[in-house]
Write a protein that holds these residues in place. Structure first.
Motif, PDB file in Angstrom:
ATOM      1  N   GLU A  82     -21.717  -3.574 -66.046  1.00  0.00           N
ATOM      2  CA  GLU A  82     -21.317  -4.084 -64.732  1.00  0.00           C
ATOM      3  C   GLU A  82     -22.531  -4.781 -64.113  1.00  0.00           C
ATOM      4  O   GLU A  82     -23.628  -4.242 -64.058  1.00  0.00           O
ATOM      5  CB  GLU A  82     -20.855  -2.913 -63.858  1.00  0.00           C
ATOM      6  N   LYS A  83     -22.339  -6.010 -63.646  1.00  0.00           N
ATOM      7  CA  LYS A  83     -23.473  -6.867 -63.292  1.00  0.00           C
ATOM      8  C   LYS A  83     -24.221  -6.386 -62.056  1.00  0.00           C
ATOM      9  O   LYS A  83     -25.447  -6.515 -61.965  1.00  0.00           O
ATOM     10  CB  LYS A  83     -22.997  -8.315 -63.117  1.00  0.00           C
ATOM     11  N   LYS A  85     -24.786  -3.326 -61.055  1.00  0.00           N
ATOM     12  CA  LYS A  85     -25.670  -2.235 -61.457  1.00  0.00           C
ATOM     13  C   LYS A  85     -26.879  -2.755 -62.225  1.00  0.00           C
ATOM     14  O   LYS A  85     -28.017  -2.302 -62.009  1.00  0.00           O
ATOM     15  CB  LYS A  85     -24.883  -1.241 -62.312  1.00  0.00           C
ATOM     16  N   TYR A 134     -22.552 -14.400 -63.558  1.00  0.00           N
ATOM     17  CA  TYR A 134     -21.939 -13.891 -62.324  1.00  0.00           C
ATOM     18  C   TYR A 134     -21.185 -15.001 -61.585  1.00  0.00           C
ATOM     19  O   TYR A 134     -20.084 -14.791 -61.072  1.00  0.00           O
ATOM     20  CB  TYR A 134     -23.044 -13.315 -61.437  1.00  0.00           C
ATOM     21  N   GLN A 137     -17.671 -15.894 -62.494  1.00  0.00           N
ATOM     22  CA  GLN A 137     -16.819 -14.708 -62.321  1.00  0.00           C
ATOM     23  C   GLN A 137     -16.344 -14.576 -60.880  1.00  0.00           C
ATOM     24  O   GLN A 137     -15.272 -14.021 -60.617  1.00  0.00           O
ATOM     25  CB  GLN A 137     -17.598 -13.454 -62.737  1.00  0.00           C
ATOM     26  N   HIS A 138     -17.115 -15.111 -59.942  1.00  0.00           N
ATOM     27  CA  HIS A 138     -16.795 -14.946 -58.516  1.00  0.00           C
ATOM     28  C   HIS A 138     -16.468 -16.255 -57.798  1.00  0.00           C
ATOM     29  O   HIS A 138     -15.971 -16.221 -56.666  1.00  0.00           O
ATOM     30  CB  HIS A 138     -17.960 -14.262 -57.797  1.00  0.00           C
ATOM     31  N   LEU A 200     -19.093  -5.453 -56.837  1.00  0.00           N
ATOM     32  CA  LEU A 200     -18.710  -5.025 -58.177  1.00  0.00           C
ATOM     33  C   LEU A 200     -18.350  -6.232 -59.036  1.00  0.00           C
ATOM     34  O   LEU A 200     -17.596  -7.095 -58.623  1.00  0.00           O
ATOM     35  CB  LEU A 200     -17.503  -4.078 -58.086  1.00  0.00           C
ATOM     36  N   SER A 201     -18.916  -6.293 -60.234  1.00  0.00           N
ATOM     37  CA  SER A 201     -18.672  -7.394 -61.163  1.00  0.00           C
ATOM     38  C   SER A 201     -18.405  -6.791 -62.535  1.00  0.00           C
ATOM     39  O   SER A 201     -19.342  -6.573 -63.317  1.00  0.00           O
ATOM     40  CB  SER A 201     -19.885  -8.336 -61.211  1.00  0.00           C
ATOM     41  N   PRO A 202     -17.151  -6.493 -62.850  1.00  0.00           N
ATOM     42  CA  PRO A 202     -16.836  -5.791 -64.100  1.00  0.00           C
ATOM     43  C   PRO A 202     -17.357  -6.511 -65.336  1.00  0.00           C
ATOM     44  O   PRO A 202     -17.417  -7.744 -65.377  1.00  0.00           O
ATOM     45  CB  PRO A 202     -15.303  -5.738 -64.091  1.00  0.00           C
ATOM     46  N   ALA A 203     -17.718  -5.731 -66.328  1.00  0.00           N
ATOM     47  CA  ALA A 203     -18.217  -6.282 -67.589  1.00  0.00           C
ATOM     48  C   ALA A 203     -17.078  -6.958 -68.349  1.00  0.00           C
ATOM     49  O   ALA A 203     -15.987  -6.390 -68.465  1.00  0.00           O
ATOM     50  CB  ALA A 203     -18.819  -5.177 -68.437  1.00  0.00           C
ATOM     51  N   PRO A 206     -16.947  -4.521 -72.207  1.00  0.00           N
ATOM     52  CA  PRO A 206     -17.635  -3.218 -72.081  1.00  0.00           C
ATOM     53  C   PRO A 206     -17.768  -2.460 -73.396  1.00  0.00           C
ATOM     54  O   PRO A 206     -18.581  -1.536 -73.483  1.00  0.00           O
ATOM     55  CB  PRO A 206     -16.739  -2.451 -71.099  1.00  0.00           C
TER      56      PRO A 206
END
Length: 628
Positions: A82-83, A85, A134, A137-138, A200-203, A206
């Motif tokens: 997770e980015k 973190k 990132y 992703q956003h 929060l940026s899910p992997a 994973p």
């Protein structure tokens, strides 16, 4: 999106915290590195004893070494974790590194500072793939250019701030290194605070199994990137920019001292001018690109990078440095203003060059591999920068002056740019389209979002002038294969653009039946491959300005490959230099002047079953209205 400013992103949590985390990290990099570079250059005996002319190149080479060694691993971590973190871990690590650097500054131990340079390079190696993975992703696709422009601008404003701060603190005297140490620690802690708010940026992957071998993983990443020619060539273009830019950035200190006779504050001024130039270039990309990924700006940027680097060499030819000058004395000479203008414009065109390439990679790279591809890009960047540092040191030792090094780099840039545009002619084609639209016309677009982002479609449009395909290409976010009369296809000068754009020449059956059949075969192949194909159903450029009857070519195309049809209408081109009003086109003076208004209206796609010639003709006429 056109009604909104890219700066609006700074107020949103999906972008703002990452921006400020990146900003503070870049500022700290340069506060630390430039402070150490000034000490190693102007006070070499007390801070390592490295020859002043090469100290900056050595520090730069040590900083980028981790990119070669650890980028492959950092890319995998960015795809697996997770980015948010991971970003917070990287900022914790930065605080530890700044404690090591602080000890080196306070106790005057150059070895500790060189270790900290390597560790800060590792910090940036870990952060780079996270940052660029990132963003897509956003951010929405239409926000990518603006978001990347803000990040590039922020990075170089941070470089400017860190550079100025380092110069001012070092100039305070014997306590300067201590002040730099304190400043670095404070900025690192501030960066950790902003990182706390990264959402929060899910992997994307994973379950990814980490390959700890950097060599095999790097090769695997490059192979993934090479599957998409657009992505891979964009990686090469960015790596070349880092080769080019690193030579200028690492040369500023000896350039200021040994060529123009400036003190530490003059070095800071030159870096400030350079940083502001790149920042402004990066921000202007959003406006110049029309809120889309516009690779036509890449050739534009490379031309300016060469022209102003050559003029920088010319401006410094024959200068005698003399005693070290303060900023006040330096600014009194008009000759020095020319040097600053060259540096500013060189950097601004570098911004035009870099932002579209980064946005291109983010838009085209597969999400599950995006961070690893960016990591592969970081490795390539690092290798190019190491080669640049080695080349620069070798040439300087062979007797070249720093201005002559700039000239060699400018000539190399022209050669590399020509080679890249030969490999990827779409870059040059988009540039020519962009120049046409921004030199001759002001294009008003309406409904361009109706052009499909993916998949096959047939585009139909009225045919008013010889530059109709170029106007449509300039407005489209995707390449388009145009079906056009073989005589227009062979038109001098612009025929290069048509060939580069994989246009499809066509002829009437009574003139060349074989060419006609080959054209329909090519259209079917392109549509089957998921591309956009455009046809002018009138069959020829209008002689009257009025819409002519649509022929049956679209019917034959859709019978073989039933795809959606996107109607378009051009406005305002009738009477232009490229139209046939009052006689043959391109034989009369340019009567309407530059920047005349034209329009392109795009309607939603029509299903193939409903796309009869009569329906399409009525729709195009409706879109065009009374403005011919």
């Amino acid at each position: 999106m056109a009604a909104h400013s890219q700066f609006d992103l700074l107020r949103e949590r999906r972008f703002g915290p990452l921006f400020w985390t990146q900003f503070l990290g870049a500022a700290n990099d340069n506060l630390f590195k430039f402070g150490f570079t000034l000490l190693a250059t102007f006070h070499a005996a007390e801070w390592g004893g490295i020859p002043p002319a090469t100290a900056g190149f050595l520090i730069g080479a040590i900083f980028i070494a981790p990119f070669v060694l650890f980028s492959a691993t950092s890319g995998q971590l960015s795809d697996r974790l997770e980015k948010g973190k991971l970003i917070r871990f990287v900022k914790d690590f930065e605080i530890v590194v700044m404690l090591v650097a602080g000890a080196g500054f306070i106790w005057q131990v150059a070895t500790l500072l060189y270790v900290a340079v390597f560790l800060m390079g590792l910090h940036s190696t870990l952060f780079g793939p996270v940052k660029y993975a990132y963003l897509p992703q956003h951010l929405r696709d239409e926000e990518l250019t603006g978001g990347n422009g803000l990040v590039e601008m922020g990075t170089f404003v941070a470089i400017l701030g860190g550079t100025i701060a380092a110069g001012l603190l070092i100039k305070t005297g014997s306590q300067g290194p201590t002040y730099v140490a304190i400043g670095c620690l404070v900025v690192a802690i501030a960066g950790r605070v902003t990182a706390h708010f990264v959402p929060l940026s899910p992997a994307p992957d994973p379950e990814l199994k980490i390959n700890w071998n950097p060599f095999t993983e790097t090769w695997a990443n490059l192979r993934i990137a090479a599957k998409d020619r657009t992505v891979f060539n964009s990686l090469l273009g960015i790596s070349w920019l880092w080769f080019y830019g690193s030579i200028f950035l690492t040369s500023f200190t000896p350039f200021a001292r040994d060529v123009i006779g400036g003190d530490e504050n003059v070095v800071t001024l030159l870096l400030a001018v350079f940083s502001v130039g790149i920042g402004i270039g990066a921000l202007l990309c959003e406006r110049l690109s029309g809120h889309k990924v516009e690779i036509g700006l890449v050739p534009f940027g490379s031309i300016g990078m060469t022209v102003f680097a050559v003029d920088l060499w010319w401006a410094t030819t024959g200068l005698v440095p003399g005693d070290l000058k303060t900023i006040g004395v330096f600014m009194q000479s008009p000759h020095h203003w020319r040097i600053m203008v060259d540096l500013f414009l060189l950097a601004m065109f570098g911004g035009f060059y870099s932002v579209p390439l980064y946005a291109q990679i983010q838009a085209h790279a597969a999400p599950a591999h995006r961070a690893r591809i960016i990591a592969a890009n970081n490795i390539m960047n690092a290798l190019f920068m190491i080669v640049a540092a080695l080349m620069a040191m070798m040439l300087l030792r062979q007797g070249l002056s720093i201005p002559e090094l700039f000239l060699v780099t400018a000539v190399m840039n022209a050669a590399v740019a020509a080679y890249i545009y030969f490999l990827v002619p779409e870059f040059l084609m988009r540039f020519l389209c962009w120049v046409l639209i921004h030199s001759f016309y002001r294009l008003r677009k309406k409904g361009e979002h109706n052009i499909p982002e993916t998949g096959a479609a047939l585009i139909i449009c009225n045919h008013v002038s010889f530059v109709d395909p170029l106007v449509i290409l300039a407005a489209s976010p995707r390449p388009i294969r145009f079906v056009m009369d073989h005589r227009i296809f062979k038109t001098p000068i612009i025929s290069f653009i048509f060939k580069t754009g994989k246009a499809i020449p066509i002829a009437p059956a009574k003139e060349d039946a074989a060419m006609l059949e080959r054209a329909y075969d090519r259209v079917a192949e392109e549509l089957a491959a998921g591309h956009l194909v455009a046809i002018f159903p009138e069959g020829r450029i209008t002689n009257t300005g009025e819409l002519q009857s649509f022929r049956g070519g679209t019917v034959k195309i859709l019978e073989r490959t039933p795809v959606p049809v996107v109607p378009m209408a051009l406005q305002g081109l009738w009477g232009s230099f490229f139209s046939r009003k009052d006689g043959p086109a391109m034989t009369k003076p340019v009567r309407r002047g530059f920047f005349s208004k034209i329009g392109l209206n795009v309607a939603p796609a029509i299903p193939a079953a409903q796309a009869t010639p009569d329906v399409l003709e009525a729709k195009v006429l409706e879109l065009r209205g009374d403005w011919k």
